[in-house]
Structure formats: structure tokens, C-alpha cells
Design a protein around this motif. Structure first.
Motif, PDB file in Angstrom:
ATOM      1  N   PHE A  66       8.988   9.230   9.507  1.00 18.00           N
ATOM      2  CA  PHE A  66       7.885   9.245   8.983  1.00 18.00           C
ATOM      3  C   PHE A  66       7.033   8.124   9.731  1.00 18.00           C
ATOM      4  N   GLU A  67       5.895   8.574  10.271  1.00 16.59           N
ATOM      5  CA  GLU A  67       5.031   7.908  11.099  1.00 16.59           C
ATOM      6  C   GLU A  67       3.785   7.825  10.267  1.00 16.59           C
ATOM      7  N   GLY A  68       3.912   6.654   9.260  1.00 18.71           N
ATOM      8  CA  GLY A  68       2.726   6.295   8.479  1.00 18.71           C
ATOM      9  C   GLY A  68       2.095   5.031   8.716  1.00 18.71           C
ATOM     10  N   HIS A  69       1.069   4.962   8.048  1.00 19.41           N
ATOM     11  CA  HIS A  69       0.464   3.600   8.353  1.00 19.41           C
ATOM     12  C   HIS A  69      -0.459   3.100   7.388  1.00 19.41           C
ATOM     13  N   TYR A  70      -0.783   1.904   7.249  1.00 20.21           N
ATOM     14  CA  TYR A  70      -1.698   1.111   6.264  1.00 20.21           C
ATOM     15  C   TYR A  70      -3.071   1.074   6.620  1.00 20.21           C
ATOM     16  N   GLU A  71      -4.118   0.704   5.872  1.00 22.59           N
ATOM     17  CA  GLU A  71      -5.416   0.413   6.166  1.00 22.59           C
ATOM     18  C   GLU A  71      -6.072  -0.890   5.817  1.00 22.59           C
ATOM     19  N   TYR A  72      -6.738  -1.766   6.567  1.00 23.98           N
ATOM     20  CA  TYR A  72      -7.360  -2.849   6.158  1.00 23.98           C
ATOM     21  C   TYR A  72      -8.643  -2.871   6.796  1.00 23.98           C
ATOM     22  N   ASN A  73      -9.786  -2.907   5.902  1.00 21.81           N
ATOM     23  CA  ASN A  73     -11.341  -3.035   6.521  1.00 21.81           C
ATOM     24  C   ASN A  73     -11.482  -1.791   7.495  1.00 21.81           C
ATOM     25  N   GLN A 102       1.083  -1.314  -0.194  1.00 18.53           N
ATOM     26  CA  GLN A 102       0.043   0.075  -0.097  1.00 18.53           C
ATOM     27  C   GLN A 102       0.961   1.126  -0.038  1.00 18.53           C
ATOM     28  N   ILE A 103       0.500   2.321  -0.591  1.00 14.12           N
ATOM     29  CA  ILE A 103       1.084   3.755  -0.444  1.00 14.12           C
ATOM     30  C   ILE A 103       0.523   4.165   0.922  1.00 14.12           C
ATOM     31  N   PRO A 104       1.685   4.232   1.909  1.00 14.69           N
ATOM     32  CA  PRO A 104       1.271   4.735   3.314  1.00 14.69           C
ATOM     33  C   PRO A 104       0.776   6.262   3.425  1.00 14.69           C
ATOM     34  N   THR A 105      -0.024   6.567   4.312  1.00  4.42           N
ATOM     35  CA  THR A 105      -0.597   7.934   4.479  1.00  4.42           C
ATOM     36  C   THR A 105       0.054   8.070   6.017  1.00  4.42           C
ATOM     37  N   GLY A 106       0.626   9.362   6.271  1.00  7.57           N
ATOM     38  CA  GLY A 106       1.274   9.776   7.528  1.00  7.57           C
ATOM     39  C   GLY A 106       1.919  11.138   7.652  1.00  7.57           C
ATOM     40  N   ALA A 107       2.661  11.502   8.445  1.00  8.33           N
ATOM     41  CA  ALA A 107       3.324  12.763   8.555  1.00  8.33           C
ATOM     42  C   ALA A 107       4.796  12.520   9.149  1.00  8.33           C
ATOM     43  N   ASN A 162      17.306   0.716  30.789  1.00 13.15           N
ATOM     44  CA  ASN A 162      17.783   2.113  29.967  1.00 13.15           C
ATOM     45  C   ASN A 162      16.908   2.612  29.083  1.00 13.15           C
ATOM     46  N   PRO A 163      16.654   1.820  27.958  1.00 13.60           N
ATOM     47  CA  PRO A 163      16.149   2.402  26.784  1.00 13.60           C
ATOM     48  C   PRO A 163      14.377   2.840  26.804  1.00 13.60           C
ATOM     49  N   GLU A 164      14.025   2.371  28.097  1.00 12.95           N
ATOM     50  CA  GLU A 164      12.389   2.587  28.114  1.00 12.95           C
ATOM     51  C   GLU A 164      11.703   3.822  27.474  1.00 12.95           C
ATOM     52  N   ASP A 165      12.202   4.835  27.727  1.00 14.70           N
ATOM     53  CA  ASP A 165      11.822   6.316  27.019  1.00 14.70           C
ATOM     54  C   ASP A 165      11.528   6.082  25.578  1.00 14.70           C
ATOM     55  N   LEU A 166      12.092   5.150  24.888  1.00 15.88           N
ATOM     56  CA  LEU A 166      11.936   5.157  23.468  1.00 15.88           C
ATOM     57  C   LEU A 166      10.576   4.375  23.206  1.00 15.88           C
ATOM     58  N   LEU A 167      10.131   3.549  24.272  1.00 19.21           N
ATOM     59  CA  LEU A 167       8.889   2.861  24.136  1.00 19.21           C
ATOM     60  C   LEU A 167       7.767   4.047  24.428  1.00 19.21           C
ATOM     61  N   ARG A 168       8.063   4.832  25.439  1.00 24.44           N
ATOM     62  CA  ARG A 168       6.996   5.712  25.912  1.00 24.44           C
ATOM     63  C   ARG A 168       6.613   6.941  25.039  1.00 24.44           C
ATOM     64  N   LYS A 169       7.833   7.516  24.505  1.00 26.11           N
ATOM     65  CA  LYS A 169       7.567   8.722  23.717  1.00 26.11           C
ATOM     66  C   LYS A 169       6.915   8.896  22.496  1.00 26.11           C
ATOM     67  N   GLU A 170       7.103   7.535  21.892  1.00 21.91           N
ATOM     68  CA  GLU A 170       6.558   7.486  20.426  1.00 21.91           C
ATOM     69  C   GLU A 170       4.882   7.574  20.262  1.00 21.91           C
ATOM     70  N   VAL A 171       4.678   8.195  19.360  1.00 23.53           N
ATOM     71  CA  VAL A 171       3.054   7.972  19.106  1.00 23.53           C
ATOM     72  C   VAL A 171       2.805   7.675  17.376  1.00 23.53           C
ATOM     73  N   PHE A 172       2.523   6.485  17.303  1.00 26.53           N
ATOM     74  CA  PHE A 172       2.178   6.148  16.217  1.00 26.53           C
ATOM     75  C   PHE A 172       0.779   6.806  15.193  1.00 26.53           C
ATOM     76  N   SER A 173       0.837   6.845  14.026  1.00 29.65           N
ATOM     77  CA  SER A 173      -0.431   7.599  13.468  1.00 29.65           C
ATOM     78  C   SER A 173      -1.512   6.740  13.399  1.00 29.65           C
ATOM     79  N   ILE A 174      -1.895   6.161  14.229  1.00 27.54           N
ATOM     80  CA  ILE A 174      -2.829   5.230  14.275  1.00 27.54           C
ATOM     81  C   ILE A 174      -4.079   5.351  15.317  1.00 27.54           C
ATOM     82  N   GLN A 175      -3.841   6.488  16.053  1.00 24.06           N
ATOM     83  CA  GLN A 175      -4.712   6.804  17.207  1.00 24.06           C
ATOM     84  C   GLN A 175      -6.261   6.948  16.815  1.00 24.06           C
TER      85      GLN A 175
END
Length: 449
Positions: free
Chosen positions: A262-269, A247-252, A436-449
Motif C-alpha cells: 500500500f503506497e499511501g501518504h499523508y498531507e500537511y500544508n 491521518q487516514i492515508p490516501t494511496g493505492a 546487493n539490495p540496491e535495486d530495492l531502493l531504485r524500483k520503488e515509487v512513493f505516491s508523493i510525486q
């Protein structure tokens, strides 16, 4: 007066009815929870029997696979770093579940650790195949795999936290595992591995983020072998201009720690998600056996894991399959990659083959659906002495009568995490490498909210 009494009595009746209904609902939920727990404990007991019966007693190395074919038992007496890591996690899980004692767990793992210390290595990293007698399997080449070493590192880290008396030994092994030689700083990504006999790195990088190598990436960052910016250099989706993808992803573009992602995503159904490479369950969910993606990555990895479970179930329903769970698995002729094809960037095939371990990986995101699927898989005659056979084709009814140590390990670890509040993840994150790297998990926001 009569009317007011009537109103009071009616109110009491409504409250009483509501209370009774809620208690019935609670009781039904309790019954379901107990039934699921009993089911999982029974499955775990059979599944761990595989590790008891097919682990070399002198080295503590588990056979890669065992097949039951034409009345014969065919034992693959070789193993990989991933298999070893999963054996460690499975043994810890078995002790947690009361299948074996703590003393037996420590004794078993100690034997494995003693063997690991003696195995031939490259920069502290382990070759991809060893015979279970502890010798290097040279006829399969001398390859160092980034992703496979990641799983061995994870197993060692969890072991060191689960059993304090083994911490010094596991830490020494993990500290020596140097991931830096596999890292390409120009691209900010890992190579797939290194051919020691040829003296060259693989031509490809592990570029996709939502795939199983992200665990080794996390560990390498936690150890300090590679910079934290590597986390942001992997592709959430491939760039939109790469028009060969599914798919051609959508995002920003979003900036994290000075890196543009690039926080992109696909779509299905009508559902949006970040794809894996092939669309299989283990690419997406296997890392969450030890990473606190569900707990810390609530706006990114944890949310995406949930979407992939829901979409795998929806994919099976759309196809009219009686069971779900699409991921690489053993087949009657060997081994093949399967997936809910739309969930991948370059989706693996779907031919009606499902594998049981995919159901167990989904437990924490869809327990009720997993419980039903376990029963559906049993109805397909795919359950025997060592738990679930590795795959069944729901269209033909053909069962692959094989057990893979990797897949058995994912089942064991998933059950322990579900029944004991993420116990393996808690151990992993108790170690500084996991913390040590836990903040990497916390701070990200995928464009799928």
C-alpha cells in the motif's frame, strides 16, 4: 548604418551585463559555499573533540553521554552498539576532514575492534549496553536490539571499506551478526529485539518503513539473513482502516516482486509525504548517512527525505520559532522524544525543543537553510567546547548542557558526507552487503510525486 551599430552595441552591452550578473551570482554562491564549508569544518573539529576526550583509552568505547550540570561533569561510562557504530563513522569522518591522521584513525578503530571481538554476544549480535571497560551492563537487563545492531553493522562495513587492513576483522564480526532469530517470517517483519535473560522476543514488530530500523533491515537482506520480500512487508503508511492513526492515508496498492504494497501518504500544508512513526528528523534521515537513498531512491526514500526536511522547516516557521530541527534529544531532566508532530503516524510532542544534529542531517537537502539555522542555534548560546549542546528550547531559551555520542556522531557523519560527496555512503555501497539490495531502493515509487 548608425542604427545597426547601435543595435550591435546594445546587444554587446546586454551580453556583458548578463555575464557580469552571472559572475556576481556565481561569486556570491561561491562565498556562501566557502563560508558554509569553513563553518562545518570548525564544528566538526569541536565535535570530534568529544570522542577524543570521552572514549576509554584502553577499550576504544565512547561514553554514552556527558553532562555539565551545577559545575560538575557527569560522565555516563556505558555505551551501546549504536554508539560504537557512530564512533567508527565519526573517526573515519575525522580522518577525511583532516582532523586526525590516517594512522591515528586506524589505531583508534583497531582498539575498538579488538574490544568488540572480546565482548559477550548472542548469535553474534551485541547486547544493548556495555560498560566502557568492556563488561556487560547487566543491571540494565540483557536486551538484543535490532536497530542498534544495525548501526554497529553499518559502522563495521564502512570501516572495512575505508581501511583495507581492517577488512578481514570487520567482515568476520559482521558475518557473525545473525539477524535471522529476530525475524518473524509469518509477518515478514522484525521484532524489536530479544530479552536473553527472559528468553523471549519483544511483543512488538518494527512495522513502519520510514523509520530508522530500515537500515538493519537493508543490512540483513544484504547479508542474506532474511529474504528480500521483507522490504515490501513493512508499512509505508498504516492501512487506511486503522483509523487511530494521525491521518487516514490516501494511496493505492502496487505490486513489487510479487508483494502487494500500500503506497499511501499523508498531507500537511498542501504537501504530501510518507510519515515516520513520530515525525522526528532522525527516524527519516539517519539511515541516509550510509544508504544511497538520495542517489538511488529518487522516486521514494530520497524524495521523501527532502519533503521531511522542507516540512520540518515549514513547521518551525508556522510556529514562529527562531530555529528548527525536531528530534529526540537530551533534556535538563533526562531524554525525551520531540518532532514536527504532523509528520508522524503517532506524532511525538513539540514544546519548542530543537536539537542541532537534526540540522546537520538536513544538510544535503537544504544547505542554505541549514547554514542559517547553524547561526541561529549559535545565537541561542548552544555552542561550546565540544560543539553544539544537545538541545535548546527556543521558547524559554533553556539549553541542555549535555553531549550525546549518538548525536555527536550524526553531526560528524553528516558533515563528512556533505563536504566529500557522500563518502560514507560510497564506502558502504562498495561492500557487497551494501551493494546487493540496491535495486530495492531504485524500483520503488512513493505516491508523493
Amino acid at each position: 548604418m548608425i542604427r545597426s551599430r547601435f543595435v550591435i552595441m546594445l546587444g554587446i552591452l546586454v551580453l556583458l551585463t548578463s555575464f557580469i550578473v552571472s559572475r556576481i551570482a556565481f561569486a556570491n554562491e561561491n562565498v556562501h559555499d566557502i563560508a558554509l564549508q569553513n563553518q562545518l569544518e570548525a564544528v566538526a573539529k569541536k565535535t570530534y573533540r568529544y570522542f577524543e576526550d570521552f572514549t576509554d583509552p584502553s577499550t576504544g568505547l565512547t561514553y554514552d553521554a556527558v553532562r555539565f550540570q551545577d559545575g560538575e561533569v557527569k560522565e555516563a561510562k556505558y555505551t551501546s552498539p549504536t554508539n560504537i557504530g557512530m564512533y567508527l563513522l565519526s573517526t573515519i569522518s575525522a580522518e577525511q576532514l583532516g582532523i586526525i591522521s590516517r594512522e591515528e584513525a586506524v589505531s583508534r578503530i583497531q582498539k575498538t575492534l579488538n574490544t568488540l571481538e572480546k565482548l559477550e554476544k548472542w548469535n553474534g549480535l551485541f547486547y544493548n549496553w556495555y560498560n566502557t571497560d568492556g563488561t556487560l551492563k547487566t543491571d540494565w537487563g540483557q536486551f538484543i536490539s535490532q536497530v542498534d545492531n544495525g548501526w554497529l553493522s553499518a559502522g563495521l562495513i564502512v570501516t572495512g571499506q575505508a581501511y583495507e587492513e581492517l577488512f578481514k576483522q570487520t567482515s568476520k564480526l559482521v558475518d557473525a551478526m545473525n539477524y535471522e532469530p529476530l525475524y518473524d517470517p509469518k509477518v515478514g517483519q522484525f521484532r524489536g529485539g530479544y530479552f536473553v535473560d527472559r528468553g523471549e522476543l519483544t511483543g512488538h514488530h518494527y512495522g513502519m518503513f520510514y523509520t530508522e530500523p530500515r537500515l538493519a533491515s537493508y543490512i540483513a537482506i544484504g547479508k542474506g539473513d532474511v529474504p528480500a520480500e521483507h522490504w515490501w512487508k513493512m508499512y509505508r503508511t498504516l492501512p487506511p482502516e486503522w483509523d487511530w492513526q494521525a491521518q487516514i492515508p490516501t494511496g493505492a496498492f502496487v505490486e513489487y516482486d510479487g508483494v502487494s504494497v500500500f503506497e499511501g501518504h499523508y498531507e500537511y500544508n498542501g504537501v504530501i509525504y510518507v510519515p515516520s512513526w513520530g515525525g522526528s528528523m532522525f527516524e527519516g534521515l539517519m539511515p541516509s548517512l550510509v544508504l544511497k537513498e538520495k542517489e538511488l531512491g529518487t522516486n521514494a526514500l530520497g524524495l521523501n527525505n527532502k519533503r521531511h526536511v522542507e516540512l520540518q522547516i515549514a513547521f518551525a516557521k508556522e510556529k514562529g520559532y527562531p530555529a528548527w530541527g525536531f528530534s529526540p534529544a537530551a533534556t535538563p531532566d533526562g531524554y525525551s522524544e520531540f518532532a514536527a508532530t504532523p509528520l508522524g503516524t503517532s506524532g511525538y510532542k513539540d514544546n519548542g525543543t530543537v536539537t542541532a544534529y537534526a540540522t546537520f542531517l538536513a544538510l544535503e537537502y537544504a544547505p542554505e537553510e541549514a547554514y542559517k539555522n547553524i547561526k541561529a542555534l549559535k545565537d541561542l548560546n548552544s555552542y561550546d567546547k565540544y560543539g553544539f549542546y544537545d538541545s535548546v528550547n527556543v521558547l524559554t531559551g533553556e539549553v541542555t548542557q549535555a553531549y550525546l555520542s549518538l548525536d555527536q556522531g550524526m553531526i560528524m557523519a553528516s558533515i563528512a558526507n556533505y563536504l566529500y560527496d557522500g563518502v560514507l555512503r560510497n564506502y558502504f555501497h562498495s561492500d557487497e552487503i551494501g551493494r546487493n539490495p540496491e535495486d530495492l531502493l531504485r524500483k520503488e515509487v512513493f505516491s508523493i510525486q
